[in-house]
Scaffold this motif. Structure first.
Motif, short mmCIF file in Angstrom:
data_model
loop_
_atom_site.label_atom_id
_atom_site.label_comp_id
_atom_site.label_asym_id
_atom_site.label_seq_id
_atom_site.Cartn_x
_atom_site.Cartn_y
_atom_site.Cartn_z
N VAL A 376 4.28 -30.99 2.45
CA VAL A 376 5.76 -30.36 3.43
C VAL A 376 5.83 -30.44 4.22
N ALA A 377 6.20 -32.08 4.26
CA ALA A 377 7.41 -32.78 5.16
C ALA A 377 9.04 -32.01 5.33
N GLY A 378 9.18 -31.85 6.28
CA GLY A 378 10.56 -31.03 5.60
C GLY A 378 10.90 -29.39 5.65
N LYS A 379 9.92 -28.76 4.66
CA LYS A 379 10.06 -27.63 4.61
C LYS A 379 9.84 -26.43 5.36
N ILE A 380 10.95 -25.78 5.94
CA ILE A 380 10.76 -24.32 6.57
C ILE A 380 10.37 -23.37 6.30
N PHE A 381 8.99 -22.80 6.83
CA PHE A 381 8.45 -21.72 6.57
C PHE A 381 8.66 -20.85 7.54
N ASN A 382 8.93 -19.42 7.24
CA ASN A 382 9.78 -17.73 8.34
C ASN A 382 9.12 -17.30 8.39
N SER A 383 7.51 -17.15 7.85
CA SER A 383 6.04 -16.76 8.29
C SER A 383 5.17 -17.65 8.77
N ASP A 384 4.11 -16.98 9.55
CA ASP A 384 2.98 -17.83 10.23
C ASP A 384 2.42 -17.58 9.13
N VAL A 385 1.76 -16.45 8.94
CA VAL A 385 0.79 -16.55 7.31
C VAL A 385 0.65 -16.77 6.77
N GLU A 386 2.29 -17.67 5.76
CA GLU A 386 2.90 -18.44 4.83
C GLU A 386 2.01 -20.33 5.35
N PHE A 387 2.93 -20.23 6.49
CA PHE A 387 2.44 -21.63 7.46
C PHE A 387 1.38 -21.46 6.96
N ARG A 388 0.38 -21.04 7.94
CA ARG A 388 -0.91 -21.45 7.37
C ARG A 388 -1.66 -21.26 6.69
N SER A 389 -1.92 -20.51 5.56
CA SER A 389 -2.11 -20.76 4.53
C SER A 389 -1.66 -22.33 3.94
N GLN A 390 -0.72 -22.58 3.53
CA GLN A 390 0.08 -24.00 3.50
C GLN A 390 -0.74 -25.20 3.80
N MET A 391 -1.20 -24.64 5.32
CA MET A 391 -2.25 -26.58 5.90
C MET A 391 -3.65 -25.96 5.35
N LYS A 392 -4.09 -24.86 5.03
CA LYS A 392 -5.49 -24.40 4.94
C LYS A 392 -5.64 -24.70 3.99
N GLU A 393 -4.36 -25.04 2.42
CA GLU A 393 -5.05 -25.66 1.35
C GLU A 393 -4.88 -26.80 1.38
N ALA A 394 -4.24 -27.34 2.14
CA ALA A 394 -3.43 -29.15 2.38
C ALA A 394 -4.92 -29.54 2.64
N LEU A 395 -5.78 -28.86 3.90
CA LEU A 395 -6.92 -29.32 4.89
C LEU A 395 -8.60 -29.49 4.68
N GLY A 396 -7.25 -28.15 4.37
CA GLY A 396 -9.01 -27.23 3.77
C GLY A 396 -9.73 -26.51 4.98
N ASP A 397 -10.24 -25.27 4.97
CA ASP A 397 -10.36 -24.18 6.35
C ASP A 397 -10.68 -25.32 8.05
N ASP A 398 -12.22 -26.16 7.62
CA ASP A 398 -12.96 -26.88 8.71
C ASP A 398 -11.70 -27.79 9.30
N GLU A 476 -6.08 -9.76 11.59
CA GLU A 476 -4.77 -9.78 11.72
C GLU A 476 -4.20 -11.09 11.82
N LEU A 477 -4.03 -11.49 12.50
CA LEU A 477 -3.65 -12.68 12.75
C LEU A 477 -3.05 -13.98 11.60
N THR A 478 -4.32 -13.56 10.67
CA THR A 478 -4.52 -14.46 10.08
C THR A 478 -3.92 -13.99 8.80
N ASN A 479 -4.00 -12.54 8.81
CA ASN A 479 -3.59 -11.51 7.17
C ASN A 479 -2.43 -11.34 7.44
N LEU A 480 -1.64 -10.53 8.75
CA LEU A 480 -0.89 -9.91 9.10
C LEU A 480 0.24 -10.36 9.99
N GLY A 481 -0.05 -11.90 10.64
CA GLY A 481 0.38 -12.90 11.28
C GLY A 481 1.20 -12.08 12.20
N ASN A 482 1.48 -12.63 13.53
CA ASN A 482 1.75 -12.57 14.77
C ASN A 482 2.54 -11.29 15.02
#
Length: 521
Positions: A376-398, A476-482
């Motif tokens: 995901v290096a250099g990739k720009i995300f315009n949504s915090d929901v999308e960004f968190r989803s990508q991070m969780k997919e890469a790292l796992g929830d814990d 809400e923060l996780t699924n709808l975003g800030n």
């Protein structure tokens, strides 16, 4: 001590329950930064730990008013203060997630009852000219409690990060929770010096006791005027009871009470549905979402609570001069604008991790395996929901939960000042409107015979709304975003403004008996 100082002193003592509520609500914002990791909580568990006191409070509000109508305000408040102390002690020594929730639920029962009974009692000892200011002391104590909690959290966090030997990551949250024991004990002992409500004494036929309290509070002249008004009101109530308008929950549905009950329910819902407890309870989390870091987030919480104190003082200075309606309408408009501003600020945020950012994160956090974030290096995300989803997919929830603060701080690009101004604007507008005005109007609108019951029922709805908002906010923060979360609050405030513009009455400068005669037909 003159009568005016007597009443102010009593109002200050009675509303210490509000201080403890504010302290408990504010302290949890910092506590969960450590306790959440200590107990390894997910969003649902985190939401319940924060909101469970409010869940219990709504039942306490429902029964405490009616119970106080039967046995008096003072005995219930003494029990409330004792429960506050028990809650603080049990919270500090909590050995499991379940025990922490139980301890906080004990405190929830305490502040649910206190928030109902304190403004009720203060209204019953106040004259019409000063009632708004005196009942507002309750709200002042609430925001002072928030300020003390955020300041306490900031100090404990600084001491911990500064290497204080008595603090560790496993016990710093226990100290944060335990300090509440001190004001709880003060509250308990001070309450024994408080007299019984004179209006309650008259309603129970204890006329000499009630007269003695009124004379002590107001002097002979004003006391005689108050006695005449109270006796006229009680006589009217007895006539109503003869016409089958008895003391029961069915009474609240009587057509004569429909208007004031509707106004009370509307204000009670709006006070919480516009997001005040979501902002207070999760203040540290919200400020961390802007990428300013944990220490700055704790400091921002102090700034937030200081703003509350300042604008609550503004409300106290103006509520009996300008009236309830102008303050509430101006505040609702400001709340809507402020929440929409926050939504816009978060909507414009972008998230990007560079190779350099990833290298720093891998070095700082053991939970981030080498190279796992490089796709995901250099990739720009315009949504915090999308960004968190990508991070969780890469790292796992814990693993993401263990490092999300650092990842967000490294990745986000946002106008943090705009968000901060929006949050502070919201807090300021709430502090001079919905915060104090709701409790003032609830203490004024209802007649003696059902005041405790009516405020209790509205308090139940108010507390249920608060619980629902605070419980689902992490989701809400996780699924709808800030941006989506704050947009919801802004829309609710906007709709509420136009409803209140059409329907809100004015009660400034009227005795409780005059209000009853005007609005109950």
């Amino acid at each position: 001590m003159n009568s005016s100082k007597n009443i102010i002193g009593l109002a200050a003592i009675l509303s210490l329950g509000g201080f403890l509520f504010g302290f408990d609500a504010g302290i949890i914002s910092g506590v969960m930064e450590y306790a959440g990791s200590f107990f390894d909580l997910d969003d649902a568990q985190n939401g319940w730990a924060v909101s469970c006191p409010t869940f219990v409070a709504m039942f306490a509000m429902l029964i405490s008013g009616k119970l106080s109508d039967a046995v008096g305000r003072k005995p219930i408040l003494i029990v409330v203060a004792f429960l506050y102390a028990v809650s603080a002690l049990l919270s500090a020594i909590a050995w499991s997630y379940a025990s922490l929730c139980f301890a906080r639920m004990v405190g929830g029962f305490a502040f649910g009852a206190a928030l109902i009974l304190a403004p009720t009692y203060i209204a019953e000892i106040s004259s019409a000219a000063h009632r708004g200011r005196l009942v507002s002391i309750q709200q002042l104590n609430i925001v002072l409690g928030f300020f003390a909690a955020f300041l306490s959290n900031l100090l404990f966090n600084q001491w911990f990060e500064g290497g204080a030997t008595f603090l560790s990551e496993d016990n710093v949250w226990r100290w944060m929770l335990g300090v509440e024991l001190l004001p709880a004990l003060f509250y308990f002992f001070f309450l024994f010096a408080v007299p019984k409500s004179p209006r309650w004494l008259f309603s129970k036929g204890r006329f000499e006791e009630g007269k003695a309290v009124l004379v002590k509070l107001h002097g002979e002249k004003i006391a005689e005027e108050e006695i005449q008004a109270i006796q006229a009101s009680l006589s009217k109530e007895r006539n109503l009871e003869k016409n089958s308008l008895g003391r029961s929950f069915k009474q609240l549905l009587h057509p004569s009470l429909r208007y004031i009950l509707g106004i009370g329910l509307l204000i009670g819902i709006l006070q919480q549905a516009t997001g005040i407890n979501a902002v207070y309870f999760y203040a540290t989390t919200i400020f961390k979402q802007t990428g300013i870091g944990v220490s700055a987030a704790f400091f921002s919480g102090v700034l937030l609570s200081f703003t509350s104190v300042v604008f609550t003082l503004v409300a106290m200075a103006t509520i009996d001069r300008f009236g309830r309606r102008p303050l509430l309408l101006a505040g609702m408009a400001g709340i809507a604008i402020s929440m929409l501003t926050c939504s816009y600020g978060f909507y414009g945020a972008t998230y990007q991790l560079t190779n350099e950012d990833i290298a720093v994160l891998e070095k700082k956090n053991e939970s981030i395996e080498s190279g796992v974030l490089l796709p995901v290096a250099g990739k720009i995300f315009n949504s915090d929901v999308e960004f968190r989803s990508q991070m969780k997919e890469a790292l796992g929830d814990d693993n993401f939960r263990k490092s999300d603060d650092d990842i967000l701080e490294a990745a986000i690009e946002i106008n943090a000042v705009l968000v901060l101004l929006g949050v502070l604007g919201f807090i300021a507008c709430f502090a001079f409107s919905l915060g104090p005005v709701m409790w003032v109007m609830l203490s004024e609108l209802y007649p003696n015979r059902i005041r405790g019951l009516a405020i209790g029922c509205i308090g139940f709805v108010n507390s249920f709304t608060s619980w629902l908002v605070t419980y689902i906010f992490p989701w809400e923060l996780t699924n709808l975003g800030n941006a989506g979360s704050f947009l919801i609050f802004g829309v609710i405030a906007s709709v509420g403004f136009f409803i209140l513009l059409k329907s809100l009455p004015e009660t400034k400068g009227k005795s409780l008996e005059q209000i009853e005669a005007e609005f109950i037909k």
